[in-house]
Design a protein around this motif. Structure first.
Motif, PDB file in Angstrom:
ATOM      1  N   ILE A 184     -65.074 -19.637  37.788  1.00  0.00           N
ATOM      2  CA  ILE A 184     -64.473 -19.728  39.123  1.00  0.00           C
ATOM      3  C   ILE A 184     -65.533 -19.507  40.212  1.00  0.00           C
ATOM      4  CG2 ILE A 184     -63.730 -17.317  39.422  1.00  0.00           C
ATOM      5  CD1 ILE A 184     -61.028 -18.360  40.331  1.00  0.00           C
ATOM      6  N   GLN A 185     -66.510 -18.639  39.931  1.00  0.00           N
ATOM      7  CA  GLN A 185     -67.455 -18.302  40.999  1.00  0.00           C
ATOM      8  C   GLN A 185     -68.726 -19.136  40.996  1.00  0.00           C
ATOM      9  OE1 GLN A 185     -67.136 -13.618  41.090  1.00  0.00           O
ATOM     10  NE2 GLN A 185     -67.272 -14.531  43.103  1.00  0.00           N
ATOM     11  N   ILE A 186     -69.067 -19.720  39.854  1.00  0.00           N
ATOM     12  CA  ILE A 186     -70.312 -20.486  39.797  1.00  0.00           C
ATOM     13  C   ILE A 186     -70.031 -21.958  39.478  1.00  0.00           C
ATOM     14  CG2 ILE A 186     -72.567 -20.706  38.690  1.00  0.00           C
ATOM     15  CD1 ILE A 186     -72.403 -18.118  40.170  1.00  0.00           C
TER      16      ILE A 186
ATOM     17  N   GLN B 257     -67.285 -23.906  39.020  1.00  0.00           N
ATOM     18  CA  GLN B 257     -66.336 -24.659  39.838  1.00  0.00           C
ATOM     19  C   GLN B 257     -66.454 -24.301  41.314  1.00  0.00           C
ATOM     20  OE1 GLN B 257     -63.872 -26.952  39.061  1.00  0.00           O
ATOM     21  NE2 GLN B 257     -64.757 -27.166  37.041  1.00  0.00           N
ATOM     22  N   SER B 258     -67.462 -23.531  41.658  1.00  0.00           N
ATOM     23  CA  SER B 258     -67.544 -23.008  43.024  1.00  0.00           C
ATOM     24  C   SER B 258     -67.567 -24.110  44.080  1.00  0.00           C
ATOM     25  CB  SER B 258     -68.785 -22.122  43.115  1.00  0.00           C
ATOM     26  OG  SER B 258     -69.164 -21.952  44.432  1.00  0.00           O
ATOM     27  N   GLU B 259     -68.527 -25.041  43.951  1.00  0.00           N
ATOM     28  CA  GLU B 259     -68.672 -26.096  44.957  1.00  0.00           C
ATOM     29  C   GLU B 259     -67.370 -26.894  45.075  1.00  0.00           C
ATOM     30  OE1 GLU B 259     -71.210 -25.352  46.984  1.00  0.00           O
ATOM     31  OE2 GLU B 259     -70.614 -27.316  47.739  1.00  0.00           O
TER      32      GLU B 259
ATOM     33  N   THR C 185     -64.326 -26.114  44.262  1.00  0.00           N
ATOM     34  CA  THR C 185     -63.186 -25.371  44.804  1.00  0.00           C
ATOM     35  C   THR C 185     -63.351 -25.136  46.295  1.00  0.00           C
ATOM     36  OG1 THR C 185     -63.000 -24.266  42.677  1.00  0.00           O
ATOM     37  CG2 THR C 185     -61.797 -23.293  44.507  1.00  0.00           C
ATOM     38  N   VAL C 186     -64.559 -24.788  46.705  1.00  0.00           N
ATOM     39  CA  VAL C 186     -64.792 -24.537  48.133  1.00  0.00           C
ATOM     40  C   VAL C 186     -64.419 -25.766  48.949  1.00  0.00           C
ATOM     41  CG1 VAL C 186     -66.631 -24.269  49.828  1.00  0.00           C
ATOM     42  CG2 VAL C 186     -66.521 -22.734  47.874  1.00  0.00           C
TER      43      VAL C 186
ATOM     44  N   ASN D  69     -60.139 -25.537  52.827  1.00  0.00           N
ATOM     45  CA  ASN D  69     -60.725 -24.205  52.902  1.00  0.00           C
ATOM     46  C   ASN D  69     -61.069 -23.863  54.346  1.00  0.00           C
ATOM     47  OD1 ASN D  69     -62.115 -21.862  52.572  1.00  0.00           O
ATOM     48  ND2 ASN D  69     -63.550 -22.664  51.062  1.00  0.00           N
TER      49      ASN D  69
ATOM     50  N   ARG E 170     -62.846 -21.731  55.498  1.00  0.00           N
ATOM     51  CA  ARG E 170     -64.213 -21.258  55.681  1.00  0.00           C
ATOM     52  C   ARG E 170     -65.174 -22.382  56.022  1.00  0.00           C
ATOM     53  NH1 ARG E 170     -61.651 -18.799  51.994  1.00  0.00           N
ATOM     54  NH2 ARG E 170     -61.663 -16.543  51.777  1.00  0.00           N
TER      55      ARG E 170
ATOM     56  N   TYR F 234     -60.302 -20.022  46.916  1.00  0.00           N
ATOM     57  CA  TYR F 234     -61.324 -20.318  47.931  1.00  0.00           C
ATOM     58  C   TYR F 234     -62.274 -19.136  48.087  1.00  0.00           C
ATOM     59  CZ  TYR F 234     -59.077 -24.536  49.865  1.00  0.00           C
ATOM     60  OH  TYR F 234     -58.587 -25.800  50.058  1.00  0.00           O
ATOM     61  N   ALA F 235     -61.692 -17.931  48.147  1.00  0.00           N
ATOM     62  CA  ALA F 235     -62.508 -16.737  48.386  1.00  0.00           C
ATOM     63  C   ALA F 235     -63.472 -16.518  47.232  1.00  0.00           C
ATOM     64  CB  ALA F 235     -61.606 -15.520  48.559  1.00  0.00           C
ATOM     65  N   LEU F 236     -62.951 -16.546  46.002  1.00  0.00           N
ATOM     66  CA  LEU F 236     -63.814 -16.304  44.844  1.00  0.00           C
ATOM     67  C   LEU F 236     -64.898 -17.374  44.751  1.00  0.00           C
ATOM     68  CD1 LEU F 236     -61.109 -15.284  42.268  1.00  0.00           C
ATOM     69  CD2 LEU F 236     -63.051 -13.889  42.947  1.00  0.00           C
ATOM     70  N   ALA F 237     -64.500 -18.614  45.023  1.00  0.00           N
ATOM     71  CA  ALA F 237     -65.464 -19.707  44.898  1.00  0.00           C
ATOM     72  C   ALA F 237     -66.546 -19.598  45.966  1.00  0.00           C
ATOM     73  CB  ALA F 237     -64.763 -21.051  44.986  1.00  0.00           C
ATOM     74  N   SER F 238     -66.171 -19.174  47.182  1.00  0.00           N
ATOM     75  CA  SER F 238     -67.218 -19.103  48.217  1.00  0.00           C
ATOM     76  C   SER F 238     -68.149 -17.934  47.980  1.00  0.00           C
ATOM     77  CB  SER F 238     -66.633 -19.074  49.633  1.00  0.00           C
ATOM     78  OG  SER F 238     -65.350 -18.567  49.637  1.00  0.00           O
ATOM     79  N   GLY F 239     -67.754 -17.008  47.115  1.00  0.00           N
ATOM     80  CA  GLY F 239     -68.659 -15.902  46.817  1.00  0.00           C
ATOM     81  C   GLY F 239     -69.907 -16.345  46.088  1.00  0.00           C
ATOM     82  N   GLY F 240     -69.736 -17.247  45.112  1.00  0.00           N
ATOM     83  CA  GLY F 240     -70.892 -17.702  44.362  1.00  0.00           C
ATOM     84  C   GLY F 240     -71.550 -16.570  43.605  1.00  0.00           C
TER      85      GLY F 240
ATOM     86  N   GLU G 217     -65.678 -12.503  46.784  1.00  0.00           N
ATOM     87  CA  GLU G 217     -66.217 -13.288  47.896  1.00  0.00           C
ATOM     88  C   GLU G 217     -67.436 -12.598  48.511  1.00  0.00           C
ATOM     89  OE1 GLU G 217     -63.520 -14.336  51.042  1.00  0.00           O
ATOM     90  OE2 GLU G 217     -65.088 -15.389  52.145  1.00  0.00           O
TER      91      GLU G 217
END
Lengths: 549, 440
Positions: A83-85, A87-89, A91-92, A106, A108, B310-316, B344
């Motif tokens: 989720i954080q690496i 699929q990050s781009e 998902t964002v 998003n 953001r 969105y939050a978790l993904a933008s954390g990277g 995040e």
């Protein structure tokens, strides 16, 4: 469990997770969850170690529980990596449509964009087309010159994204491309604003202003290109839009911007559809230059070949009436005279001589039906809706003098014109001369490049001479600019009901031609005079302002 | 041998380990206040909270030493680190949340109060549980704890306040308590007492034809727990607590009996029951849908989960940094979704580190269980550690869409008094048990 089996299970679980991480299109799609579940079971097998027989039952169960817990934590970690690496781009940047039709994206993204010090866009003399100014915690985009602003497109991070050059060069302008990756990483780590790189255009803001003065609010387009390089100096379209009104940096501004957006989209003449690259028009008689070029290049005709034109021609029972003869008593005209006086009957005969196959083939060579490589999207030009259309003799004749199903963009017409005076070489058009960091380091510079060579150099110079002849001796004398060599051709696009659109294509040189222009004026009452006047003044202004470097 | 009298001891490991959460608290709070505003000047007033907490933790360690407490030296630093991260996160979310809704005006202050109270409970348990013969009390009155558990869940059902469709709270004057947080402890205490008492029956089993069934003392509570958890799920709509209770039960049953078969059978039957519930109740169906694809309805039922994604993904990998993300776009970010805020702003490194801390905490608790002499203490230590582990997995797994989301707090980090107090009490009990006589 035997050690071998456990090792295999461990390797298998690890490979499954590694494979699953790299594939799939969503954070928790069923396939990934199934893979992860399988990997978890394998991990359970892998951690089923042999415990000493002497270990009390309680300790045994507790160690097993701890190992199971460890596998669960491992699975949670794998999902976190996904989720954080992985699929990050995706998902964002993901957006979705709610059942009620609202689009969710998003929140953001807009602010992330606003934190970037976006690169600026300059004209050839360094005038600002799109600028970046410091606002309250964000960077504000400004477009100071209404005559050039819309060429940059728009940049609307909170609402409508990017358009035009702002979209094409978004990666450069946001600094994602072109900048030193280490600098980017450092800026990100230290929360410093990312710096975009700048674009230097070939556009000339002064000439662009001249084009707008000449258009005077009428709908249409003016494109001026350097014939040797393909550089675009003028890229004027009416109507257009004000990108300043679409840029917002805080939510309160959004309302006004949305209202303007609605207005743009509701306007009957579609201001967002820039005519120069996206407007498709029937070329009318300007296309006769193409027909002449094809006939000469294939050896079907020479400038002095004589055609009969006694006021009409009967093609398969349809009578085509000639209105353009300067002398109604003359019945024989050369090809050169046919082009100079725009004689439809002459070109109908030439077209029939060429035939549908050769005509279509040359159309492809001239870029009809192809995507023109450019810094902005270009609407495709067409010779006809389909190749079969030309099989009808009447359709072929109509096409030969610029009607039929022909559709072209002003940009394409300017490129065709430049081809005649550039030894038959069709240059790749470009607006961006160079990409430069804010430190002044040039990252990329556009080298002129031949896109196609549809006709031979000899054919090209013959057509060039025919167009000069049309200005000097024919119906386009209004295009004369004293002291310079000017060639040109007018056209009228019959549109059915409304007043026809009028065209002018031409070039100017001293004496070697250097600039080509294409002008289209929508639904003009005065006929071709308007377009010719604009073209002439545009060419004169260009050659006087742009002294050789 | 039970130690009596005060023989002061040097708790150097604990003291040293406490320095890093102390520094984290101070530096983190400075970051939260200074970075988003671009300031470089600060006053002691900005960080008094952190100084107080760091001081409190060190003071606790010192009083433990003076008291002659010779128990585990790692639990307190881990707990303090997690609590500091929670404290920082709430301090960081507070201004943004308060701007959104007046109801959050006292969020950070309340959390501080709970944190102080929790720490006090932990300290009190460690200091006074021995002389009060706490373990004996817990063991002797096990059926009282069972009744208390049932009464609390029952009271939630009859007098509970429904918030967001789930009935989890009881309102008592100005405070709302979440009974399930207390029940998880009383349940573990009861199970430890009960299972320890019936220990001798482990070997026996009933034979019905070819089937070997668990002995009655296991079968009866298993059936009761199964029913109680399902009731929690269906009646209170509290999937999180249901999962947690059942998880605690299964872990303790397994640890006491050593029979994996019971666990598999229990899991399978509970899964079937959940599946039936899924078919029967629309709200559970929605949960599953939000787990697998919240993007189908991103504005309504899937909103929270989409924003969390969105939050978790933008954390990277590295995160945006404290105070620089926008986690408050997620509804309930300070409770159920606080892990998304961490993801995040602290990135994958931060979220994995926190996961690791929880794992260490649980393992440390298991180690206490392994070393304990008394059967009740062993079971209780294992059960209490399992509570932390299972609760962490349930809520983090839900937030990162590994399992359906359940409304349950992240121990030590989420906002909420009941949760903080009971989790600190759990650590206090574990610490106390680590100081009891050990096996040779």
């Amino acid at each position: 469990m035997p050690t071998v089996l456990r090792s295999v299970a461990f390797v298998l679980a690890f490979s499954l997770i590694a494979f699953g991480l790299g594939t799939g299109d969503s954070v928790s799609d069923a396939r990934w969850l199934a893979l992860l579940g399988t990997a978890w079971v394998l991990l359970l097998v892998a951690t089923r170690v042999r415990l000493p027989a002497a270990l009390p039952s309680f300790n045994r169960s507790l160690v097993r529980t701890a190992l199971v817990l460890a596998t669960v934590f491992a699975v949670v970690s794998a999902q976190l990596v996904r989720i954080q690496i992985v699929q990050s781009e995706a998902t964002v940047n993901r957006s979705a449509t709610a059942p009620n039709g609202d689009v969710v994206a998003n929140p953001r993204l807009g602010n992330r964009d606003l934190a970037v010090r976006r690169g600026e866009i300059f004209d050839r003399a360094g005038n600002v087309i799109a600028g970046t100014e410091r606002g309250d915690g964000v960077w504000i985009r400004t477009y100071p010159d209404p005559a050039t602003s819309y060429v940059a497109g728009y940049y609307s991070p909170l609402l409508y994204g990017t358009f035009g050059l702002e979209a094409t060069y978004d990666e450069e302008l946001t600094g994602q491309a072109g900048n030193n990756p280490f600098l980017r990483w450092r800026n990100e780590l230290l929360h410093r604003p990312q710096q975009g790189v700048d674009l230097n255009l070939t556009l000339d803001a002064e000439l662009q202003q001249t084009a707008h003065d000449l258009l005077g609010g009428r709908n249409g387009a003016v494109v001026v290109t350097d014939v040797e390089t393909g550089a675009i100096l003028v890229f004027a379209s009416n109507p257009n839009f004000d990108p300043n009104a679409l840029f917002t940096s805080t939510p309160p501004e959004n309302e006004e911007a949305s209202a303007y957006w609605e207005e743009l989209n509701a306007a009957p003449d579609s201001p967002l559809l820039l005519r120069a690259n996206l407007g498709r028009y029937t070329p009318g008689s300007t296309f006769k230059t193409v027909t002449a070029a094809v006939a000469i290049d294939e050896g079907f005709a020479a400038p002095d070949d004589v055609y009969e034109d006694d006021g009409d021609i009967d093609i398969e029972g349809r009578v085509l009436v000639e209105n353009n003869r300067p002398d109604p008593t003359r019945t024989e005209w050369t090809l050169a005279e046919g082009l100079a006086w725009s004689l439809n009957v002459v070109f109908a005969q030439i077209g029939l001589e060429i035939g549908p196959t050769v005509m279509w083939e040359y159309g492809e060579r001239f870029g009809f039906g192809s995507d023109i490589p450019f810094d902005l999207p270009v609407a495709g030009s067409q010779m006809a809706g389909s190749r079969e259309f030309l099989d009808s003799l009447n359709a072929l004749a109509d096409t030969a003098f610029g009607q039929g199903e022909l559709l072209v963009t002003p940009l394409h017409m300017a490129m065709l014109t430049a081809t005649y005076v550039n030894d038959g070489q069709m240059m790749r058009p470009y607006l961006v001369q160079s990409v430069e960091t804010q430190a002044g380091e040039t990252i990329r510079s556009t080298e002129p490049e031949v896109w196609r060579q549809p006709i031979s150099a000899e054919t090209a110079s013959t057509v060039e001479a025919l167009m000069v002849n049309a200005v000097e001796n024919g119906s386009v004398q209004a295009a004369t600019v004293p002291g310079y060599v000017v060639g040109g051709k007018t056209g009228t696009a019959e549109t059915g009901g409304d007043d026809p659109h009028s065209w002018f294509i031409g070039f100017i040189g001293d004496p070697e031609p250097r600039y080509a222009v294409a002008v289209v004026l929508e639904a003009t009452e005065g006929g071709q005079a308007g377009a010719v006047g604009i073209g002439r003044d545009m060419l004169a202004a260009t050659i006087t302002s742009c002294r050789p470097d | 041998m039970i130690r009596t009298g005060f023989r002061p001891t040097l708790r150097l490991t604990e003291f040293q380990l406490l320095i890093s959460p102390g520094l984290l608290a101070i530096v983190g709070l400075l970051m939260i206040f200074l970075v988003p505003r671009g300031l470089v000047r600060w006053t002691w007033g900005d960080i008094w909270v952190s100084l107080a907490f760091a001081g409190l933790a060190l003071a606790i360690s010192i009083t433990f030493g003076l008291r002659g407490f010779r128990g585990d030296q790692v639990l307190l630093p881990i707990t303090a680190t997690l609590a500091v991260i929670g404290l920082l996160m709430i301090q960081r979310l507070h201004p943004d949340l308060a701007r959104l809704d007046d109801g959050y005006a006292a969020l950070a202050q309340r959390q501080l109060l709970y944190l102080g109270a929790g720490t006090a409970i932990l300290w009190a348990i460690v200091m006074f549980a021995g002389p009060l013969r706490f373990m004996t009390l817990l063991r002797r009155y096990k059926y009282t704890w069972l009744l208390l558990s049932l009464a609390l869940q029952g009271a939630t059902f009859f007098f509970g306040t429904e918030i967001n469709g789930a009935r989890l709270w009881i309102t008592l004057g100005p405070v709302q308590i979440q009974p399930s947080e207390i029940v998880k402890v009383t349940l573990a205490v009861f199970l430890a007492g009960y299972l320890d008492e019936k220990r001798e029956l482990i070997g026996s089993s009933w034979r019905v034809g070819p089937l070997s069934l668990p002995p009655l003392p296991y079968l009866v509570p298993m059936g009761m727990m199964w029913a109680a958890c399902l009731l929690t799920l269906v009646v209170l709509n509290d999937l999180g607590s249901a999962l947690l209770f059942f998880g605690i039960f299964l872990v303790m049953l397994y640890v006491a009996s050593g029979r994996a078969f019971y666990i598999l059978f229990g899991l399978a039957s509970f899964a079937v029951a959940c599946w039936v519930a899924w078919l029967a109740f629309a709200r559970i169906l929605i949960r599953v849908q939000n787990w697998l694809d919240p993007w189908q309805d991103p504005l309504d039922t899937g909103y929270q989960q989409v924003q969390s994604d969105y939050a978790l993904a933008s954390g990277g990998l590295l995160g945006t940094g404290f105070g620089l993300g926008r986690p408050t776009l997620i509804p309930e970010v300070h409770t159920d979704f606080i892990f998304s805020a961490i993801g995040e702003e602290l990135g994958l490194l931060g979220s994995l580190a926190i996961l690791g801390l929880y794992f260490l905490l649980v393992m440390r608790g298991f180690a206490i269980a392994l070393r304990a002499q008394d059967g009740f203490v062993r079971l209780l230590a294992a059960g209490l550690s399992a509570i932390i582990g299972i609760q962490t997995i349930i809520i983090i797994g839900g937030v990162i869409r590994l399992i359906p989301l359940t409304g349950i707090t992240l121990p030590f980090i989420s906002y909420g008094g009941s949760s903080l107090l009971t989790n600190f009490a759990i650590v206090g009990l574990l610490l106390h048990m680590s100081n009891l006589p050990r096996r040779a």
